[in-house]
Scaffold this motif. Structure first.
Motif, PDB file in Angstrom:
ATOM      1  N   LEU A 182       0.829  -1.197   0.000  1.00 18.88           N
ATOM      2  CA  LEU A 182       0.000   0.000   0.000  1.00 18.88           C
ATOM      3  C   LEU A 182       0.870   1.256   0.000  1.00 18.88           C
ATOM      4  O   LEU A 182       0.637   2.191  -0.769  1.00 18.88           O
ATOM      5  N   LEU A 183       1.888   1.278   0.859  1.00 18.41           N
ATOM      6  CA  LEU A 183       2.772   2.443   0.928  1.00 18.41           C
ATOM      7  C   LEU A 183       3.483   2.677  -0.400  1.00 18.41           C
ATOM      8  O   LEU A 183       3.506   3.793  -0.922  1.00 18.41           O
ATOM      9  N   ARG A 184       4.052   1.630  -0.950  1.00 17.15           N
ATOM     10  CA  ARG A 184       4.858   1.756  -2.165  1.00 17.15           C
ATOM     11  C   ARG A 184       4.006   1.980  -3.409  1.00 17.15           C
ATOM     12  O   ARG A 184       4.291   2.864  -4.200  1.00 17.15           O
ATOM     13  N   GLU A 185       2.968   1.182  -3.584  1.00 21.51           N
ATOM     14  CA  GLU A 185       2.223   1.199  -4.839  1.00 21.51           C
ATOM     15  C   GLU A 185       1.060   2.192  -4.846  1.00 21.51           C
ATOM     16  O   GLU A 185       0.770   2.779  -5.887  1.00 21.51           O
ATOM     17  N   ASP A 186       0.394   2.370  -3.704  1.00 15.50           N
ATOM     18  CA  ASP A 186      -0.763   3.259  -3.675  1.00 15.50           C
ATOM     19  C   ASP A 186      -0.397   4.686  -3.271  1.00 15.50           C
ATOM     20  O   ASP A 186      -1.010   5.634  -3.748  1.00 15.50           O
ATOM     21  N   LEU A 187       0.571   4.831  -2.376  1.00 17.19           N
ATOM     22  CA  LEU A 187       0.925   6.164  -1.879  1.00 17.19           C
ATOM     23  C   LEU A 187       2.249   6.685  -2.437  1.00 17.19           C
ATOM     24  O   LEU A 187       2.623   7.818  -2.172  1.00 17.19           O
ATOM     25  N   GLY A 188       2.976   5.871  -3.180  1.00 20.31           N
ATOM     26  CA  GLY A 188       4.222   6.312  -3.803  1.00 20.31           C
ATOM     27  C   GLY A 188       5.361   6.545  -2.826  1.00 20.31           C
ATOM     28  O   GLY A 188       6.318   7.246  -3.151  1.00 20.31           O
ATOM     29  N   LEU A 189       5.282   5.953  -1.645  1.00 26.42           N
ATOM     30  CA  LEU A 189       6.342   6.084  -0.642  1.00 26.42           C
ATOM     31  C   LEU A 189       7.247   4.869  -0.768  1.00 26.42           C
ATOM     32  O   LEU A 189       6.970   3.804  -0.220  1.00 26.42           O
ATOM     33  N   THR A 190       8.328   5.015  -1.489  1.00 26.92           N
ATOM     34  CA  THR A 190       9.166   3.881  -1.855  1.00 26.92           C
ATOM     35  C   THR A 190      10.395   3.707  -0.971  1.00 26.92           C
ATOM     36  O   THR A 190      11.278   2.913  -1.292  1.00 26.92           O
ATOM     37  N   GLY A 191      10.464   4.430   0.136  1.00 22.78           N
ATOM     38  CA  GLY A 191      11.602   4.279   1.036  1.00 22.78           C
ATOM     39  C   GLY A 191      11.690   2.878   1.609  1.00 22.78           C
ATOM     40  O   GLY A 191      12.732   2.226   1.527  1.00 22.78           O
ATOM     41  N   ALA A 192      10.606   2.393   2.204  1.00 25.93           N
ATOM     42  CA  ALA A 192      10.590   1.030   2.738  1.00 25.93           C
ATOM     43  C   ALA A 192      10.704   0.070   1.557  1.00 25.93           C
ATOM     44  O   ALA A 192      10.035   0.226   0.547  1.00 25.93           O
ATOM     45  N   LYS A 193      11.564  -0.895   1.687  1.00 26.83           N
ATOM     46  CA  LYS A 193      11.862  -1.809   0.580  1.00 26.83           C
ATOM     47  C   LYS A 193      11.296  -3.194   0.820  1.00 26.83           C
ATOM     48  O   LYS A 193      11.162  -3.639   1.950  1.00 26.83           O
ATOM     49  N   LYS A 194      11.005  -3.890  -0.275  1.00 29.08           N
ATOM     50  CA  LYS A 194      10.619  -5.292  -0.200  1.00 29.08           C
ATOM     51  C   LYS A 194      11.899  -6.099  -0.332  1.00 29.08           C
ATOM     52  O   LYS A 194      12.514  -6.124  -1.384  1.00 29.08           O
ATOM     53  N   GLY A 195      12.304  -6.712   0.759  1.00 32.15           N
ATOM     54  CA  GLY A 195      13.520  -7.519   0.755  1.00 32.15           C
ATOM     55  C   GLY A 195      13.155  -8.982   0.649  1.00 32.15           C
ATOM     56  O   GLY A 195      13.029  -9.534  -0.431  1.00 32.15           O
ATOM     57  N   CYS A 196      12.922  -9.606   1.784  1.00 28.45           N
ATOM     58  CA  CYS A 196      12.634 -11.042   1.808  1.00 28.45           C
ATOM     59  C   CYS A 196      11.147 -11.336   1.667  1.00 28.45           C
ATOM     60  O   CYS A 196      10.768 -12.432   1.294  1.00 28.45           O
ATOM     61  N   THR A 242       4.643   5.945  10.205  1.00 28.63           N
ATOM     62  CA  THR A 242       5.763   6.824   9.868  1.00 28.63           C
ATOM     63  C   THR A 242       6.761   6.021   9.054  1.00 28.63           C
ATOM     64  O   THR A 242       7.240   4.974   9.491  1.00 28.63           O
ATOM     65  N   THR A 243       7.052   6.531   7.868  1.00 30.47           N
ATOM     66  CA  THR A 243       8.056   5.910   6.996  1.00 30.47           C
ATOM     67  C   THR A 243       9.329   6.750   7.074  1.00 30.47           C
ATOM     68  O   THR A 243       9.335   7.836   7.656  1.00 30.47           O
ATOM     69  N   VAL A 244      10.376   6.289   6.447  1.00 33.90           N
ATOM     70  CA  VAL A 244      11.627   7.039   6.448  1.00 33.90           C
ATOM     71  C   VAL A 244      11.417   8.429   5.835  1.00 33.90           C
ATOM     72  O   VAL A 244      12.057   9.401   6.249  1.00 33.90           O
ATOM     73  N   GLU A 245      10.481   8.528   4.893  1.00 35.69           N
ATOM     74  CA  GLU A 245      10.202   9.832   4.269  1.00 35.69           C
ATOM     75  C   GLU A 245       9.585  10.817   5.259  1.00 35.69           C
ATOM     76  O   GLU A 245       9.709  12.024   5.089  1.00 35.69           O
ATOM     77  N   GLY A 246       8.915  10.309   6.294  1.00 30.24           N
ATOM     78  CA  GLY A 246       8.219  11.177   7.234  1.00 30.24           C
ATOM     79  C   GLY A 246       8.933  11.401   8.543  1.00 30.24           C
ATOM     80  O   GLY A 246       8.434  12.141   9.397  1.00 30.24           O
TER      81      GLY A 246
END
Length: 187
Positions: A43-57, A90-94
């Motif tokens: 949701l954060l990455r695809e819907d809100l465009g907040l790409t700081g948090a990464k999909k790792g494992c 709160t993401t790294v962007e915030g």
């Protein structure tokens, strides 16, 4: 309707269940219709465009997706977004808020060169923010001295920081500098 039509309707997969969900992300409210299967990270990455948090494992084992949920660090890849309705994310962007200055942890990571490829860095920084809050609130870790007074702030030495950050993996091996950066911002 004839029975052939009824059988065709029965063979279609059901529509995914969706619910109106409101999340306060980096201080701003977002109300979305969210598929019940959607995880917070997507949701954060695809819907809100907040790409700081990464999909790792994508299994909650590496910490690249670490964000703060109501002030506590959590793996965004494991959290169903609808279950967080009303939560503060709160993401790294915030972390720095609306100002132009970096959060002290972000600044310390830069000054200490506490990253190499940078892929894990947003999760490391969010986790470090959680570490500081947890220690200040008196939450012990596995290595906290058992004789330490319960409920009082926990002193963060290198061993304590390493233990508390152990859920965040760095493939580049920047761990010593990550510990240095966290030490730099201990109040």
């Amino acid at each position: 309707m004839d029975s052939r039509h009824d059988r065709a309707l029965d063979s279609r997969p059901p529509e995914p269940a969706r619910s109106r969900t409101t999340l306060r992300v980096n201080g701003k409210p977002h109300t979305l219709m969210v598929d019940h299967r959607r995880v917070l990270l997507d949701l954060l990455r695809e819907d809100l465009g907040l790409t700081g948090a990464k999909k790792g494992c994508d299994h909650g084992q590496c910490g690249a997706c670490t964000v703060l949920v109501d002030g506590r660090r959590m793996n965004g890849c494991l959290l169903l977004a609808v279950a967080l309705d009303g939560s503060e994310i709160t993401t790294v962007e915030g972390l720095a808020g609306d100002g132009e200055d970096l959060h002290p942890l972000q600044q310390a990571f830069l000054e200490r060169d506490a990253f190499q490829c940078g892929y894990c860095t947003p999760g490391q920084i969010c986790s470090a923010a959680g570490v500081l809050s947890e220690a200040a609130a008196g939450h012990p870790s596995h290595v906290t001295d058992p004789a330490a007074p319960s409920g009082e702030p926990v002193a963060l030495g290198r061993e304590e920081i390493r233990e508390r950050m152990s859920g965040n993996l760095c493939r580049c091996g920047a761990y010593p500098r990550i510990v240095d950066a966290v030490e730099d911002v201990i109040p």
